[in-house]
Design an enzyme around this catalytic site. Structure first.
Site, short mmCIF file in Angstrom:
data_model
loop_
_atom_site.label_atom_id
_atom_site.label_comp_id
_atom_site.label_asym_id
_atom_site.label_seq_id
_atom_site.Cartn_x
_atom_site.Cartn_y
_atom_site.Cartn_z
N CYS A 1 0.33 9.19 6.57
CA CYS A 1 0.40 7.73 6.70
C CYS A 1 1.68 7.28 7.40
O CYS A 1 1.69 6.26 8.10
CB CYS A 1 0.31 7.08 5.32
SG CYS A 1 -1.31 7.23 4.55
N CYS B 1 -13.88 29.20 -7.56
CA CYS B 1 -14.97 29.07 -8.53
C CYS B 1 -16.22 29.85 -8.12
O CYS B 1 -17.28 29.68 -8.72
CB CYS B 1 -15.33 27.60 -8.76
SG CYS B 1 -16.16 26.78 -7.38
N CYS C 1 -14.75 24.49 -2.45
CA CYS C 1 -16.13 24.72 -1.99
C CYS C 1 -16.39 23.95 -0.70
O CYS C 1 -17.17 24.39 0.15
CB CYS C 1 -17.13 24.27 -3.06
SG CYS C 1 -17.20 25.32 -4.53
N LEU D 1 5.55 -1.24 0.20
CA LEU D 1 5.08 -2.46 -0.46
C LEU D 1 3.89 -3.11 0.21
O LEU D 1 3.23 -3.97 -0.38
CB LEU D 1 6.25 -3.46 -0.55
CG LEU D 1 7.50 -2.94 -1.27
CD1 LEU D 1 8.57 -4.01 -1.30
CD2 LEU D 1 7.18 -2.43 -2.66
N GLN D 2 3.56 -2.70 1.43
CA GLN D 2 2.39 -3.22 2.14
C GLN D 2 1.09 -2.78 1.46
O GLN D 2 0.04 -3.38 1.67
CB GLN D 2 2.48 -2.75 3.61
CG GLN D 2 1.20 -2.74 4.40
CD GLN D 2 0.71 -1.31 4.64
OE1 GLN D 2 1.06 -0.39 3.92
NE2 GLN D 2 -0.11 -1.15 5.65
N ARG D 3 1.14 -1.78 0.57
CA ARG D 3 -0.08 -1.26 -0.04
C ARG D 3 0.12 -0.80 -1.49
O ARG D 3 -0.85 -0.71 -2.23
CB ARG D 3 -0.62 -0.08 0.77
CG ARG D 3 0.31 1.11 0.83
CD ARG D 3 0.01 2.07 1.97
NE ARG D 3 0.97 3.19 1.99
CZ ARG D 3 2.19 3.11 2.50
NH1 ARG D 3 2.62 1.97 3.01
NH2 ARG D 3 2.98 4.16 2.50
#
Length: 274
Positions: free
Chosen positions: A191, A251, A177, A73-75
């Protein structure tokens, strides 16, 4: 809506868009008709979902298999204390529904894997990657690049963030890439172990949402071929050019990855042996 006419409530809600020459009723109609998949309803996903819903993006898919924890909830600003223990897709959907009834929320209460990613992205015009791990980042890149679905990438660490956009065309690079493989397991802490400034994902996620809105409108310069770095402590933005890599495994000129089934999506995201 079958034409460009907005009802009186919508004209009021989106009036600051409608009066802009570069958006107008046509642009707002494009937003209302757009299907966007947001992967992750956490730190990055929260502001992304919040601002896409406010802008009137008509269908927002949310893919996340996590539940709300108090430390989120801090972020993670779309969840509340009362949501602790609930699936994030449920509290995120309730937030959107309370903010804007024009938006249809599609809940995907699943972890994105090689087995479901192709089916997940097929119903969306673009994808926003708000995941917090390398496995999902590479998986999203490979699936979107192979399917020709554009996506934006964002990542955060303590006080720093990065953002870029991959339009999924032949002239543009993809995530591999720039970063052919993930760093060795344990090299980059997450985190939970390293911490993150609570307001940081708000800035990064808002930029990702901005890129998505520009893609829907078909206007503005995208972060295509540009990797934007943000340092919250120095309040600085830096940008580096990123180019297509002819040796890129997904790619490049002789790709080794033709399907997400060709890759073992663990921390190193290495290409499977033949």
């Amino acid at each position: 809506m079958t034409d460009l006419n907005l009802d009186p409530v919508q004209l009021d809600r989106y009036s600051r868009h409608v009066i802009m020459d570069d958006v107008g009723p046509e642009g707002q109609k494009r937003l209302l008709d757009a299907p966007v998949l947001v992967i992750g309803a956490g730190g990055l996903g929260a502001p992304i979902i919040q601002y896409l819903a406010a802008a009137g993006v008509g269908r927002i898919g949310i893919a996340d298999d996590d539940v709300v924890e108090r430390s989120n909830l801090q972020r993670q600003v779309i969840h509340a204390d009362a949501d602790v223990g609930r699936p994030k897709v449920d509290s995120a959907a309730e937030f959107v529904e309370a903010l804007n009834p024009d938006v249809d929320v599609v809940k995907h209460d699943v972890r994105v894997t090689a087995e479901n990613v192709d089916e997940l992205i097929t119903d969306y015009d673009l994808v926003i990657d708000g995941s917090d791990n390398f496995q999902t980042r590479y998986l999203v890149n490979d699936a979107c690049t192979l399917a020709g679905v554009p996506f934006t990438h964002g990542a955060i660490f303590q006080f720093e963030g990065q953002i870029t956009t991959f339009p999924a065309d032949e002239e543009s690079p993809c995530y591999r890439c720039v970063f052919p493989e993930a760093p060795p397991e344990g090299m980059v802490p997450n985190c939970a172990t390293a911490g993150v400034l609570g307001v940081l994902p708000g800035t990064v996620g808002c930029i990702q949402a901005t890129e998505a809105v520009k893609m829907i409108l078909g206007d503005g310069d995208l972060l295509d071929g540009r990797l934007l770095f943000y340092d919250a402590m120095a309040m600085e933005f830096d940008e580096i050019e990123i180019r297509t890599n002819p040796d890129c495994p997904v790619c490049g000129e002789d790709p080794a990855i033709e399907s997400v089934q060709d890759v073992e999506y663990v921390e190193t995201c290495s290409i499977g042996a033949d």
